[in-house]
Design an enzyme around this catalytic site. Sequence first.
Site, PDB file in Angstrom:
ATOM      1  N   LYS A   3       0.308  52.225 -20.220  1.00 28.43           N
ATOM      2  CA  LYS A   3      -0.095  50.927 -19.686  1.00 28.43           C
ATOM      3  C   LYS A   3      -1.600  50.721 -19.859  1.00 28.43           C
ATOM      4  O   LYS A   3      -2.387  51.660 -19.681  1.00 28.43           O
ATOM      5  CB  LYS A   3       0.290  50.837 -18.206  1.00 28.43           C
ATOM      6  CG  LYS A   3       0.037  49.469 -17.569  1.00 28.43           C
ATOM      7  CD  LYS A   3       0.492  49.467 -16.118  1.00 28.43           C
ATOM      8  CE  LYS A   3       0.271  48.115 -15.448  1.00 28.43           C
ATOM      9  NZ  LYS A   3       0.748  48.118 -14.049  1.00 28.43           N
ATOM     10  N   SER A  57       3.930  44.584 -12.607  1.00 29.23           N
ATOM     11  CA  SER A  57       3.000  44.282 -13.685  1.00 29.23           C
ATOM     12  C   SER A  57       3.206  45.133 -14.938  1.00 29.23           C
ATOM     13  O   SER A  57       2.677  44.803 -16.003  1.00 29.23           O
ATOM     14  CB  SER A  57       1.562  44.467 -13.190  1.00 29.23           C
ATOM     15  OG  SER A  57       1.315  45.821 -12.826  1.00 29.23           O
ATOM     16  N   SER A  86       5.133  47.695  -9.043  1.00 32.29           N
ATOM     17  CA  SER A  86       4.925  47.358 -10.454  1.00 32.29           C
ATOM     18  C   SER A  86       5.526  48.317 -11.455  1.00 32.29           C
ATOM     19  O   SER A  86       5.453  48.077 -12.656  1.00 32.29           O
ATOM     20  CB  SER A  86       3.425  47.213 -10.737  1.00 32.29           C
ATOM     21  OG  SER A  86       2.912  46.050 -10.129  1.00 32.29           O
TER      22      SER A  86
END
Length: 378
Positions: A24, A100, A124
């Site tokens: 990420k 996210s 997330s």
Amino acid sequence: MTAIIRQLSLCSNDTNGAPTMAIKDTIDIAGYPTTAASRALADAPPAARHAEVVQHALDAGWHIVGKANMHELAFGMTGINDFTGTPPNPQDVTRIPGGSSSGSASAVGLHLVDAALGTDTGGSIRGPAACCGVIGLKPTFGRVSRTGVAPRESSLDCVGPFARDMRTLIAAMAGIEPMFDTDAAGEWRTPIKVACVSIEAESGIRAAVQHAINLADVGARSIELALLYDAFEAGLAVINAETSRAFGHLVATGQLGADLEARLRLAAATTSAQLEAAEQVRRRFTAAVEHALADVDVLVMPTLPALPITVEAARNGTSVIAMSSLIRPFNLSGHPALSLPIPVAGSSLKAGLQIVGRKGADERVCAIAARFEAALGT
């Protein structure tokens, strides 16, 4: 693929047959900027060194494919990003991938990588995992290093892995946390005691959870978990305050997406009284979770109360804040929580079964998840 993974030239020493991982874009990779998928950080300088989780993964033999896309600044539940693109939901491209850590979940679900790392501050990892039909683990708070992860300071955020099967997820977790006991995380073969938390969710999802419990042949009883909704609200207050401190200065750049600018402006209004009240809830809810776990192995419940909405509905203003109503509370308490895909009768989409364990008992959570996985035949 560019809306999912930004490919990098980084790799471990031996990539021949090595398992692949995406990272990420809030996690530092040396020589590359950490932009959090935001135009406001597009010109950030390259990271000087790897985040500790990246170095651990490389040392364990993982091949790092690239940076995974995400909801801008890790501050949203939809995964929609008009600057870097919106990763497709592998279960249904018309639906949101969740945020996210949208790119991490999408990349795993689309078989672009074997595993991916995400971060979970208010659901997330678990939210996108449930949306995209993959497995996602939020470890115990503090169990996995956050050195080299944005935001630099957080009382909620955890780095954790995504995978399509428990064997790979366990290997990925061991890759980023060298003290993780893979033997203890194998399938649980002794009787399991489960408390099924009574919550509000779509009837089909509640039935899917009960079906999974029945197939796994575990001893289950229903419980009410005190302060669950209060913990959701308190978690919102804490994430708002901490994200405002970390990224609020970017509002002045004029380069944020409209949704992020609005959320950060609202977050800046969080008061000290709200934070004090949130910390009181944190202490009481944490005690309630630990009390609930005192005589059972894990708590189970849906990951999300409903199936993911469409991208069109999200763009038209349908609220998604309730998506995190069952996951955000465990960021506040710090307990490990995993989302495992489960079939929903009459739907082509899978929902998520959330499994919550005692602090530090991440291996037990994984072992019990493997037991459910085997029973479901997934």
